[in-house]
Enzyme design. Sequence first.
Site, PDB file in Angstrom:
ATOM      1  N   GLU A 105      33.200 -16.546  -5.836  1.00 34.67           N
ATOM      2  CA  GLU A 105      31.768 -16.462  -6.135  1.00 34.67           C
ATOM      3  C   GLU A 105      30.972 -16.360  -4.841  1.00 34.67           C
ATOM      4  OE1 GLU A 105      28.539 -19.343  -8.411  1.00 34.67           O
ATOM      5  OE2 GLU A 105      30.590 -19.211  -9.207  1.00 34.67           O
ATOM      6  N   ASP A 107      26.889 -16.618  -3.840  1.00 35.99           N
ATOM      7  CA  ASP A 107      25.665 -17.073  -4.513  1.00 35.99           C
ATOM      8  C   ASP A 107      24.380 -16.926  -3.724  1.00 35.99           C
ATOM      9  OD1 ASP A 107      27.047 -18.064  -6.696  1.00 35.99           O
ATOM     10  OD2 ASP A 107      27.095 -20.113  -5.967  1.00 35.99           O
ATOM     11  N   GLU A 109      20.796 -18.737  -4.959  1.00 36.40           N
ATOM     12  CA  GLU A 109      20.069 -19.516  -5.966  1.00 36.40           C
ATOM     13  C   GLU A 109      18.705 -19.874  -5.391  1.00 36.40           C
ATOM     14  OE1 GLU A 109      22.355 -22.912  -7.158  1.00 36.40           O
ATOM     15  OE2 GLU A 109      23.798 -21.723  -8.300  1.00 36.40           O
TER      16      GLU A 109
END
Length: 294
Positions: A105, A107, A109
């Site tokens: 993953e 990311d 955010e």
Amino acid sequence: MSFSCPSRFPSLLLFASLLACLVGASMGGDFLQDFDITWGDQRAKILNGGQLLTLALDKDSGSGFRSKNEYLFGRIDMQIKLVSGNSAGTVTTFYLSSQGSTHDEIDFEFLGNVTGEPYIMHTNVFSQGKGNKEQQFHLWFDPTKAFHTYSIVWNQQRIIFLVDNIPIRVFHNSESIGVPFPTKQPMRIYSSLWNADDWATRGGLVKTDWTQAPFTASYRNFNANACVWSPGSSCTSTSPNSVQDSTWQAQALDASGRNRLRWVQQKYMIYNYCTDLKRFPQGIPAECKRSRFL
């Protein structure tokens, strides 16, 4: 426009195969063609003939979408305008991920805040199910007033996070010293808007103000220059711009890029796992010993 990659690359042929694997969608990609809305019922909407996508959050549910394609290396760009006003408790995400307990993953955010206080941009990298590689930043602009471009460059050597084409983080492949790096699992693009007021703003002290709902984040100008993964197929290119589109395969920072990275990290970084000695009393992770400005 997209191209398919083999489901498995023999190790000796991986680099050569990726050199031939060129990508994807033109700037201003079609959300109707490239993405599926995965949750939130009517809270997620594709508008303007596929040129705009909006996600909404209310007290009952958030919403999200994911790409139809899976990618194995590439450059992914998305323009996002974040939730405006009192966004405390909300989290807007944009990330790449595979599936399963040993997933990879990459990311972005965005943690909301009360009106007038800055968003926190949270970044992380998972490989083989292990993350804990967080870096967090404030932004040098208001991300709710206009669209800004958030980009992930992912190749065999490194992952580069960029905001408006300014590098904010580089995570190098350090497999040679035993640090996992995402190289084998194809990943989809995901995005969501959801309530996380148990932790997102000041560690959960500030709760979501539901009188401000629905909260809305907007997306446009998706672009993928990437290897599109498809079982049993080979990488071929029919793009007349394949040479220009392939720069991500060996993309690194030049002197100017390193200076901009240094500027961002010195002025706007608010957390770096590599300097959190309380978290790692036995010593910082091995990959942290390499200069982050390279």
